[in-house]
Design a protein around this motif. Structure first.
Motif, PDB file in Angstrom:
ATOM      1  N   GLN A 479       0.836  -1.200   0.000  1.00  0.00           N
ATOM      2  CA  GLN A 479       0.000   0.000   0.000  1.00  0.00           C
ATOM      3  C   GLN A 479       0.872   1.252   0.000  1.00  0.00           C
ATOM      4  OE1 GLN A 479      -3.142  -0.076  -0.524  1.00  0.00           O
ATOM      5  NE2 GLN A 479      -3.393   2.147  -0.446  1.00  0.00           N
ATOM      6  N   LEU A 480       1.902   1.254   0.838  1.00  0.00           N
ATOM      7  CA  LEU A 480       2.777   2.431   0.920  1.00  0.00           C
ATOM      8  C   LEU A 480       3.528   2.620  -0.395  1.00  0.00           C
ATOM      9  CD1 LEU A 480       4.129   2.059   4.578  1.00  0.00           C
ATOM     10  CD2 LEU A 480       2.401   3.669   3.734  1.00  0.00           C
ATOM     11  N   ALA A 481       3.967   1.514  -0.996  1.00  0.00           N
ATOM     12  CA  ALA A 481       4.691   1.603  -2.268  1.00  0.00           C
ATOM     13  C   ALA A 481       3.767   2.132  -3.358  1.00  0.00           C
ATOM     14  CB  ALA A 481       5.221   0.222  -2.652  1.00  0.00           C
ATOM     15  N   SER A 482       2.513   1.665  -3.330  1.00  0.00           N
ATOM     16  CA  SER A 482       1.575   2.095  -4.354  1.00  0.00           C
ATOM     17  C   SER A 482       1.260   3.593  -4.209  1.00  0.00           C
ATOM     18  CB  SER A 482       0.330   1.214  -4.262  1.00  0.00           C
ATOM     19  OG  SER A 482      -0.830   1.950  -4.530  1.00  0.00           O
ATOM     20  N   LEU A 483       1.175   4.045  -2.956  1.00  0.00           N
ATOM     21  CA  LEU A 483       0.925   5.471  -2.717  1.00  0.00           C
ATOM     22  C   LEU A 483       2.099   6.326  -3.222  1.00  0.00           C
ATOM     23  CD1 LEU A 483      -0.605   7.865  -1.440  1.00  0.00           C
ATOM     24  CD2 LEU A 483       0.265   7.171   0.793  1.00  0.00           C
ATOM     25  N   ARG A 484       3.322   5.850  -2.940  1.00  0.00           N
ATOM     26  CA  ARG A 484       4.501   6.588  -3.427  1.00  0.00           C
ATOM     27  C   ARG A 484       4.506   6.652  -4.951  1.00  0.00           C
ATOM     28  NH1 ARG A 484       7.266   4.104   0.815  1.00  0.00           N
ATOM     29  NH2 ARG A 484       7.853   2.349  -0.510  1.00  0.00           N
ATOM     30  N   LYS A 485       4.159   5.548  -5.581  1.00  0.00           N
ATOM     31  CA  LYS A 485       4.165   5.467  -7.040  1.00  0.00           C
ATOM     32  C   LYS A 485       3.138   6.450  -7.629  1.00  0.00           C
ATOM     33  CE  LYS A 485       4.403   1.833 -10.563  1.00  0.00           C
ATOM     34  NZ  LYS A 485       3.127   1.657 -11.274  1.00  0.00           N
ATOM     35  N   VAL A 486       1.957   6.497  -7.031  1.00  0.00           N
ATOM     36  CA  VAL A 486       0.919   7.419  -7.499  1.00  0.00           C
ATOM     37  C   VAL A 486       1.435   8.851  -7.402  1.00  0.00           C
ATOM     38  CG1 VAL A 486      -1.319   8.434  -6.893  1.00  0.00           C
ATOM     39  CG2 VAL A 486      -1.079   5.958  -7.034  1.00  0.00           C
ATOM     40  N   LYS A 487       2.060   9.173  -6.274  1.00  0.00           N
ATOM     41  CA  LYS A 487       2.547  10.542  -6.080  1.00  0.00           C
ATOM     42  C   LYS A 487       3.654  10.883  -7.063  1.00  0.00           C
ATOM     43  CE  LYS A 487       1.214  11.455  -1.298  1.00  0.00           C
ATOM     44  NZ  LYS A 487       1.662  11.594   0.103  1.00  0.00           N
ATOM     45  N   ASP A 488       4.482   9.878  -7.447  1.00  0.00           N
ATOM     46  CA  ASP A 488       5.558  10.109  -8.405  1.00  0.00           C
ATOM     47  C   ASP A 488       5.018  10.302  -9.814  1.00  0.00           C
ATOM     48  OD1 ASP A 488       7.418   9.929  -6.464  1.00  0.00           O
ATOM     49  OD2 ASP A 488       8.002   7.844  -6.877  1.00  0.00           O
ATOM     50  N   GLU A 489       4.005   9.530 -10.144  1.00  0.00           N
ATOM     51  CA  GLU A 489       3.566   9.496 -11.537  1.00  0.00           C
ATOM     52  C   GLU A 489       2.529  10.549 -11.901  1.00  0.00           C
ATOM     53  OE1 GLU A 489       4.311   4.701 -12.195  1.00  0.00           O
ATOM     54  OE2 GLU A 489       2.277   5.486 -12.172  1.00  0.00           O
ATOM     55  N   ARG A 490       1.816  11.069 -10.908  1.00  0.00           N
ATOM     56  CA  ARG A 490       0.731  11.991 -11.232  1.00  0.00           C
ATOM     57  C   ARG A 490       1.286  13.374 -11.627  1.00  0.00           C
ATOM     58  NH1 ARG A 490      -1.452  13.179  -5.032  1.00  0.00           N
ATOM     59  NH2 ARG A 490       0.370  14.406  -4.456  1.00  0.00           N
ATOM     60  N   ASN A 491       0.437  14.177 -12.231  1.00  0.00           N
ATOM     61  CA  ASN A 491       0.817  15.536 -12.606  1.00  0.00           C
ATOM     62  C   ASN A 491       0.618  16.431 -11.374  1.00  0.00           C
ATOM     63  OD1 ASN A 491       0.839  18.187 -13.443  1.00  0.00           O
ATOM     64  ND2 ASN A 491      -0.262  17.789 -15.360  1.00  0.00           N
ATOM     65  N   ASN A 492       1.728  16.719 -10.684  1.00  0.00           N
ATOM     66  CA  ASN A 492       1.596  17.410  -9.401  1.00  0.00           C
ATOM     67  C   ASN A 492       1.089  18.846  -9.521  1.00  0.00           C
ATOM     68  OD1 ASN A 492       2.064  15.607  -7.141  1.00  0.00           O
ATOM     69  ND2 ASN A 492       4.069  15.260  -8.078  1.00  0.00           N
ATOM     70  N   ALA A 493       1.349  19.472 -10.683  1.00  0.00           N
ATOM     71  CA  ALA A 493       0.823  20.829 -10.889  1.00  0.00           C
ATOM     72  C   ALA A 493      -0.709  20.787 -10.936  1.00  0.00           C
ATOM     73  CB  ALA A 493       1.377  21.416 -12.188  1.00  0.00           C
ATOM     74  N   GLU A 494      -1.230  19.742 -11.583  1.00  0.00           N
ATOM     75  CA  GLU A 494      -2.685  19.576 -11.675  1.00  0.00           C
ATOM     76  C   GLU A 494      -3.280  19.271 -10.289  1.00  0.00           C
ATOM     77  OE1 GLU A 494      -4.716  20.334 -13.826  1.00  0.00           O
ATOM     78  OE2 GLU A 494      -6.500  19.084 -13.629  1.00  0.00           O
ATOM     79  N   VAL A 495      -2.528  18.491  -9.504  1.00  0.00           N
ATOM     80  CA  VAL A 495      -2.978  18.184  -8.142  1.00  0.00           C
ATOM     81  C   VAL A 495      -3.071  19.488  -7.340  1.00  0.00           C
ATOM     82  CG1 VAL A 495      -2.370  17.010  -5.977  1.00  0.00           C
ATOM     83  CG2 VAL A 495      -2.049  15.833  -8.161  1.00  0.00           C
ATOM     84  N   GLU A 496      -2.018  20.300  -7.413  1.00  0.00           N
ATOM     85  CA  GLU A 496      -1.997  21.582  -6.699  1.00  0.00           C
ATOM     86  C   GLU A 496      -3.185  22.454  -7.084  1.00  0.00           C
ATOM     87  OE1 GLU A 496      -0.209  22.665  -4.183  1.00  0.00           O
ATOM     88  OE2 GLU A 496       0.642  20.622  -4.193  1.00  0.00           O
ATOM     89  N   ARG A 497      -3.393  22.535  -8.407  1.00  0.00           N
ATOM     90  CA  ARG A 497      -4.461  23.402  -8.916  1.00  0.00           C
ATOM     91  C   ARG A 497      -5.826  22.934  -8.399  1.00  0.00           C
ATOM     92  NH1 ARG A 497      -8.371  23.646 -12.441  1.00  0.00           N
ATOM     93  NH2 ARG A 497      -8.100  21.505 -13.190  1.00  0.00           N
ATOM     94  N   THR A 498      -6.070  21.617  -8.485  1.00  0.00           N
ATOM     95  CA  THR A 498      -7.402  21.121  -8.093  1.00  0.00           C
ATOM     96  C   THR A 498      -7.601  21.212  -6.570  1.00  0.00           C
ATOM     97  OG1 THR A 498      -6.544  18.851  -8.082  1.00  0.00           O
ATOM     98  CG2 THR A 498      -7.674  19.585 -10.080  1.00  0.00           C
ATOM     99  N   LEU A 499      -6.520  21.005  -5.820  1.00  0.00           N
ATOM    100  CA  LEU A 499      -6.644  21.112  -4.359  1.00  0.00           C
ATOM    101  C   LEU A 499      -6.931  22.561  -3.951  1.00  0.00           C
ATOM    102  CD1 LEU A 499      -3.846  18.703  -3.008  1.00  0.00           C
ATOM    103  CD2 LEU A 499      -6.332  18.329  -2.976  1.00  0.00           C
ATOM    104  N   LYS A 500      -6.285  23.483  -4.640  1.00  0.00           N
ATOM    105  CA  LYS A 500      -6.513  24.901  -4.351  1.00  0.00           C
ATOM    106  C   LYS A 500      -7.981  25.253  -4.634  1.00  0.00           C
ATOM    107  CE  LYS A 500      -4.465  29.435  -5.407  1.00  0.00           C
ATOM    108  NZ  LYS A 500      -5.176  30.058  -6.561  1.00  0.00           N
ATOM    109  N   ALA A 501      -8.473  24.745  -5.742  1.00  0.00           N
ATOM    110  CA  ALA A 501      -9.875  25.005  -6.097  1.00  0.00           C
ATOM    111  C   ALA A 501     -10.813  24.401  -5.052  1.00  0.00           C
ATOM    112  CB  ALA A 501     -10.177  24.429  -7.486  1.00  0.00           C
TER     113      ALA A 501
END
Lengths: 546, 136
Positions: A479-501
């Protein structure tokens, strides 16, 4: 004649009166006199009631199990999404016709698996969910049109509903037609069960957000299942269980009406989750009375016009608190009687607790026995052949009326005290049910309340040690490895933008569901989204009344 | 002059939401004349250790039904000395299999009660053992 009969059966002097668990005195015999002249919500006598017709006392469908037996929706989930996916497929193969998902406590409390507060709890009582990726794995290969999925999720329900819808959409299902249920009943979570996150008022607002969003975008999805179940587990009696559930449901309805939706646009998708254990006829009368009362409330108080809006749709859960850790095999028998009670009550869906569920996540064998118990009722016992077979019984009809009166009294008391939201915020309901649980426990210990294998019919070797569902380190690592992988592979700028919204929408008091959907699709995590909402809403502080 | 009542902290560490049992025990101890502080749900081991120290309780009770008793008690044990918890009595109750009782006692838990335990057994254990406290 009836009068003569009755006097014959009058309680002899010195014989102790008998009460059911809701406090209604039970007579040694019932006659036509006990049902004649009764008035239900329809203004007619019980003899004129029919299933499928208002006020639905006898069932919400005219043909009930003749058309389709109840949905068998066993509760499961543990470890990570992959382990849970395997169990889902096992259950479907064994005859489960719906899924009922258990989440681990961090996911229920809005924490990621790598949060220090989650240590030791990841994957233990349900499956760990951190991001949309986990939903994709958990439901891999499950036909979401054929198998409806119910999620036992509350504090973080808005996020999990969004993940479910986003996962289905990605797999090509049209969310307009998608069926399924989320528990999403935060007020009962504050009364018992305890996976709250935000304070009472924003929490209720969030439930309104999900109802509104689903009504407009996923109109066949049931965003809330109001749980008398846990209120009962916390100490309420059967009539109070249902009375409190209706008070809670009314709070969600009123929150949603503020959004400008018509009652018939959303209330038909509200469903309920009730407990089944204890006295059989009391349970049957409870469900019959509940259906009648709920239909009456929707029609009379809220002006519903569509009969479907008036249906008390429900899952019956049989019945955690009834099970015992002593002589656990007795729970197999208890389960069978609880299933019988639920079926005689006209439940649309049943989740039957397993015999080992008093102390652990059920084993596959225990789950198979629960499913077979229900299949026996369908295939061998003829329980699907006729609707509401106990309707017309003097006893059941009289008890139905008395249970309805008890439920109305609960709703009235809550209203008189300023409504359920206020009562929960002040801890009044919590205090009330916890006192009752204490009193009940004392009756159990004194033997006044009889419990087989617990305070009577005990034998010396009754206390075998219990076997727990294993919690595997490798599931956690995965589970921890999968979470790290998701965080590495996702578009973090898009994550930031959507979280801000999302943070801005929450602060502005807007419906946050569209923003949550965007963040979910960007693979933002449960913890990240929850923190955005905590920034705006704050955290719940439990009123301590002891 | 009346004797000072026994002071008990009834706590819910971790994320476990099962609070029916903890509240029943809290009410029973109160009825038995003890002073009880119930923490409410979801307290971290640090919060519980802080409370135990600041309130100077005689007994620290923990109710755990999620199966996470070992990791939670290990965390708590690590805080014991730093918080000067000294000879306080430490009790764990809930859904704890027999095979884990030894491990908990090795960590310093004085007694483990389960969902079968009678309220009187808990009350008697506290009263009798505190009377001959401190340990050793």
């Amino acid at each position: 004649m009836a009068q003569e009969l009755k006097s014959k059966f009058e309680l002899p002097k010195g014989v102790k009166p008998v009460f059911n668990d809701s406090g209604i005195e039970i007579k040694p015999v019932y006659t036509a006199d006990d049902v004649n002249g009764h008035a239900n919500g329809n203004g007619n006598g019980a003899e004129s009631e029919l299933p499928g017709q208002y006020p639905f006392t006898r069932g919400i469908h005219a043909d009930m199990y003749r058309r389709r037996p109840w949905t068998m929706r066993q509760y499961t989930g543990f470890g990570n999404a992959k382990a849970t996916n395997e169990r889902f497929h096992y259950l479907i193969k064994t005859g489960n016709t719906g899924l009922n998902v258990a989440f681990d406590l961090p996911s229920q409390c809005g924490l990621d698996s790598d949060d220090p507060r989650a240590e030791g709890e990841v994957g233990r009582v349900g499956m760990a969910i951190d991001s949309l990726r986990d939903f994709e794995v958990a439901f891999d290969g499950v036909d979401l049109d054929a198998i409806t999925v119910s999620m036992t999720i509350n504090g973080s329900a808005a996020i999990m509903i969004a993940m479910y819808l986003a996962m289905a959409e990605k797999r090509g299902f049209d969310i307009k037609n998608l069926r399924g249920t989320a528990q999403n009943d935060i007020l009962k979570e504050m009364i018992g069960r305890g996976t709250w996150i935000f304070p009472v008022e924003p929490s209720v607002k969030l439930v309104g957000d999900t109802i509104e969003y689903c009504a407009r975008n996923a109109p066949n999805y049931s965003p809330v299942s109001i749980c008398g179940y846990h209120v009962r587990e916390s100490g309420a009696n059967p009539a109070e269980e249902m009375g409190y559930a209706f008070s809670i449901a009314k709070a969600y309805i009123e929150e949603t009406l503020k959004r400008g939706l018509d009652i018939d646009e959303f209330a038909g998708r509200l469903s309920f989750n009730f407990n089944v254990f204890g006295k059989l006829f009391e349970e049957v009368a409870k469900f019959r009375a509940g259906r009648r009362l709920w239909a009456t409330i929707l029609k009379e108080e809220y002006g519903a016009k569509d009969p479907k809006t008036m249906w008390m749709r429900m899952i019956a859960g049989g019945g955690g608190f009834g099970l015992t850790i002593d002589q656990p095999e007795n729970n197999i028998m208890r389960g069978a009687y609880y299933a019988l009670s639920a079926v005689l009550s006209g439940a649309q869906t049943i989740a039957l607790c397993c015999y080992d569920e008093a102390y652990t996540i059920p084993s596959p064998k225990a789950q198979q026995i629960s499913l077979r118990t229900m299949q026996l009722l369908i295939e061998e016992l003829g329980l699907c052949d006729t609707v509401d077979p106990l309707g017309g019984s003097y006893f059941v009809e009289a008890l139905t009326d008395e249970m309805e009166a008890k439920m109305k009294a609960v709703i009235k008391r809550v209203d008189d005290e300023g409504g359920i939201v206020k009562s929960v915020a002040e801890g009044r309901v919590q205090d009330y049910v916890s006192k009752k649980a204490f009193e009940h426990h004392k009756e159990l210990e004194s033997g006044e309340f009889r419990k087989v294998g617990v305070n009577c019919y005990r034998v010396d070797e009754d206390n075998p040690d219990v076997e727990f569902h294993p919690s595997k380190q490798e599931d956690l690592d995965l589970q921890l490895a999968s979470l790290r992988k998701v965080k590495d592979e996702r578009n973090n700028a898009e994550v930031e933008r959507t979280l801000k919204a999302l943070r801005e929408a929450a602060k502005a008091g807007d419906n946050v569901m569209p923003a949550i959907m965007d963040a979910v699709k960007a693979y933002a995590t449960v913890g990240e989204m929850t923190e955005c909402m905590v920034d705006a809403y704050g955290r719940y502080e439990e009123p301590i009344t002891i | 002059m009346t004797e000072k009542p026994i002071k008990v902290l009834v706590s819910k560490p971790g994320l476990d939401g099962h609070d029916v049992g903890a509240k029943i025990v809290a009410r029973a101890l109160k009825e038995a004349g003890m002073e009880v502080i119930y923490t409410g749900l979801r307290k971290t081991p640090e919060e519980i250790a802080d409370l135990a120290r600041d309130e100077d309780v005689d007994v620290i009770g923990m109710s755990i039904l999620s199966g996470s008793h070992i990791p939670l008690c290990m965390k708590f044990k690590a805080l014991w000395d730093g918080h000067n918890l000294g000879t306080k009595m430490w009790l764990v109750g809930g859904n704890v299999p027999e095979k884990d009782h030894e491990a908990l006692k090795d960590l310093g838990v004085d007694a483990v009660f389960n969902t079968r335990s009678n309220l009187d057994d808990i009350i008697t254990y506290i009263k009798e053992n505190l009377a001959r406290w401190p340990r050793n």
